[in-house]
Design a protein around this motif. Structure first.
Motif, mmCIF file in Angstrom:
data_model
loop_
_atom_site.group_PDB
_atom_site.id
_atom_site.type_symbol
_atom_site.label_atom_id
_atom_site.label_comp_id
_atom_site.label_asym_id
_atom_site.label_seq_id
_atom_site.Cartn_x
_atom_site.Cartn_y
_atom_site.Cartn_z
ATOM 1 N N LYS A 75 -34.613 -11.391 8.179
ATOM 2 C CA LYS A 75 -33.744 -11.199 7.010
ATOM 3 C C LYS A 75 -34.509 -11.408 5.713
ATOM 4 O O LYS A 75 -34.357 -10.631 4.758
ATOM 5 N N PHE A 76 -35.355 -12.452 5.668
ATOM 6 C CA PHE A 76 -36.141 -12.688 4.459
ATOM 7 C C PHE A 76 -37.107 -11.537 4.194
ATOM 8 O O PHE A 76 -37.304 -11.132 3.049
ATOM 9 N N GLU A 77 -37.724 -11.023 5.257
ATOM 10 C CA GLU A 77 -38.632 -9.876 5.110
ATOM 11 C C GLU A 77 -37.885 -8.662 4.553
ATOM 12 O O GLU A 77 -38.375 -7.967 3.666
ATOM 13 N N GLN A 78 -36.687 -8.404 5.100
ATOM 14 C CA GLN A 78 -35.887 -7.268 4.634
ATOM 15 C C GLN A 78 -35.492 -7.429 3.175
ATOM 16 O O GLN A 78 -35.552 -6.478 2.392
ATOM 17 N N LYS A 79 -35.099 -8.652 2.786
ATOM 18 C CA LYS A 79 -34.739 -8.902 1.393
ATOM 19 C C LYS A 79 -35.938 -8.687 0.478
ATOM 20 O O LYS A 79 -35.812 -8.102 -0.605
ATOM 21 N N ALA A 80 -37.110 -9.184 0.912
ATOM 22 C CA ALA A 80 -38.320 -9.018 0.106
ATOM 23 C C ALA A 80 -38.649 -7.540 -0.076
ATOM 24 O O ALA A 80 -38.984 -7.093 -1.186
ATOM 25 N N LEU A 81 -38.541 -6.762 1.011
ATOM 26 C CA LEU A 81 -38.811 -5.325 0.910
ATOM 27 C C LEU A 81 -37.800 -4.641 -0.007
ATOM 28 O O LEU A 81 -38.170 -3.770 -0.813
ATOM 29 N N VAL A 133 -40.713 -10.603 -11.818
ATOM 30 C CA VAL A 133 -40.361 -9.578 -10.836
ATOM 31 C C VAL A 133 -41.136 -9.795 -9.533
ATOM 32 O O VAL A 133 -40.576 -9.692 -8.444
ATOM 33 N N SER A 134 -42.406 -10.102 -9.625
ATOM 34 C CA SER A 134 -43.220 -10.254 -8.405
ATOM 35 C C SER A 134 -42.956 -11.583 -7.697
ATOM 36 O O SER A 134 -43.134 -11.692 -6.485
ATOM 37 N N ILE A 135 -42.511 -12.614 -8.434
ATOM 38 C CA ILE A 135 -42.271 -13.926 -7.827
ATOM 39 C C ILE A 135 -41.095 -13.890 -6.857
ATOM 40 O O ILE A 135 -41.130 -14.534 -5.813
ATOM 41 N N LYS A 136 -40.052 -13.140 -7.175
ATOM 42 C CA LYS A 136 -38.875 -13.083 -6.299
ATOM 43 C C LYS A 136 -39.252 -12.665 -4.890
ATOM 44 O O LYS A 136 -38.900 -13.314 -3.915
ATOM 45 N N SER A 137 -39.966 -11.566 -4.773
ATOM 46 C CA SER A 137 -40.333 -11.093 -3.436
ATOM 47 C C SER A 137 -41.354 -12.011 -2.780
ATOM 48 O O SER A 137 -41.332 -12.216 -1.567
ATOM 49 N N SER A 139 -40.368 -16.522 4.801
ATOM 50 C CA SER A 139 -40.557 -15.846 6.079
ATOM 51 C C SER A 139 -41.777 -16.397 6.815
ATOM 52 O O SER A 139 -41.725 -16.638 8.023
ATOM 53 N N LEU A 140 -42.880 -16.611 6.087
ATOM 54 C CA LEU A 140 -44.093 -17.163 6.705
ATOM 55 C C LEU A 140 -43.866 -18.586 7.210
ATOM 56 O O LEU A 140 -44.362 -18.956 8.278
ATOM 57 N N ASP A 141 -43.125 -19.395 6.453
ATOM 58 C CA ASP A 141 -42.804 -20.757 6.898
ATOM 59 C C ASP A 141 -42.034 -20.730 8.214
ATOM 60 O O ASP A 141 -42.302 -21.510 9.132
ATOM 61 N N LEU A 142 -41.071 -19.831 8.305
ATOM 62 C CA LEU A 142 -40.283 -19.717 9.540
ATOM 63 C C LEU A 142 -41.157 -19.267 10.710
ATOM 64 O O LEU A 142 -41.011 -19.757 11.827
ATOM 65 N N LYS A 143 -42.067 -18.356 10.446
ATOM 66 C CA LYS A 143 -42.962 -17.890 11.510
ATOM 67 C C LYS A 143 -43.877 -19.019 11.987
ATOM 68 O O LYS A 143 -44.178 -19.127 13.176
ATOM 69 N N TYR A 144 -44.288 -19.880 11.054
ATOM 70 C CA TYR A 144 -45.096 -21.051 11.433
ATOM 71 C C TYR A 144 -44.293 -21.976 12.343
ATOM 72 O O TYR A 144 -44.802 -22.473 13.349
ATOM 73 N N LYS A 145 -43.036 -22.218 11.998
ATOM 74 C CA LYS A 145 -42.176 -23.062 12.839
ATOM 75 C C LYS A 145 -42.002 -22.442 14.220
ATOM 76 O O LYS A 145 -41.978 -23.156 15.231
ATOM 77 N N ILE A 146 -41.890 -21.135 14.274
ATOM 78 C CA ILE A 146 -41.748 -20.445 15.554
ATOM 79 C C ILE A 146 -42.989 -20.673 16.415
ATOM 80 O O ILE A 146 -42.889 -20.973 17.607
#
Length: 182
Positions: A88-94, A133-137, A144-151
């Motif tokens: 979801k975070f990846e989709q929002k960022a895109l 503008v660039s900070i939001k994404s 998303s990266l933090d969640l992937k680390y936890k995974i």
């Protein structure tokens, strides 16, 4: 249990009894010893008949294994939730990047224009807007990266638990093989 004086007194009392009384006392003593009446110095163990001393039952290993399997199931469930969140975070960022692509293009053009013209005050304001503008994404991508680390961390835990389960199965198999042959 008895000291010498007490034994001497008992012996005297025994000798004072008649033959019939002596035989009945001896029968009583013999019966109490054969039925396992215990004295204070004896130790009694109420274990499982036929079980070897110092050997544990396989039941203990099975319960440990079940706890580990439950923990694995929980971490896998947690991983699936974390994967969904990361996606979801990846989709929002895109989506934000697509939405802001045109805005970024315009801001970068303005930045070049103000840089070439030497308008410092306007250049700084445009640069701040570009940063926003660039900070939001970027923030969403970091989540998303933090969640992937936890995974990944949870996957390491499940791998360790799986190894422990395999080791416990091997121990149980060796236990069964060893004691079924005895």
């Amino acid at each position: 249990m008895f000291d010498k004086e007490q034994l001497y007194e008992i012996d005297k009392m025994f000798e004072d009894l008649s033959e019939i009384q002596q035989e009945s006392v001896l029968d009583l003593v013999e019966q109490s010893l054969s039925h396992g009446d215990l004295t204070e110095d004896e130790l009694m163990h109420y274990g499982v008949i036929g079980m070897k001393w110092g050997k544990r039952k396989a039941r203990h290993l099975a319960s440990k294994r079940a706890k580990m399997k439950n923990k694995i199931a929980k971490t896998e469930k947690k991983n699936s939730k974390l994967n969904d969140k990361a996606a979801k975070f990846e989709q929002k960022a895109l989506a934000i990047e697509r939405k802001n692509a045109k805005k970024m293009y315009e801001l970068q053009r303005k930045e070049l224009y103000y840089d070439m013209r030497g308008k410092e005050d306007r250049l700084k304001s445009v640069q701040r807007k570009i940063k926003k503008v660039s900070i939001k994404s970027a923030k969403l991508r970091m989540k998303s990266l933090d969640l992937k680390y936890k995974i990944q961390k949870n996957e390491k835990i499940t791998n360790k638990l799986n190894k422990k389960i395999d080791a416990s199965l091997m121990k149980e198999a060796a236990y069964i093989k060893k004691y079924m042959n005895d």
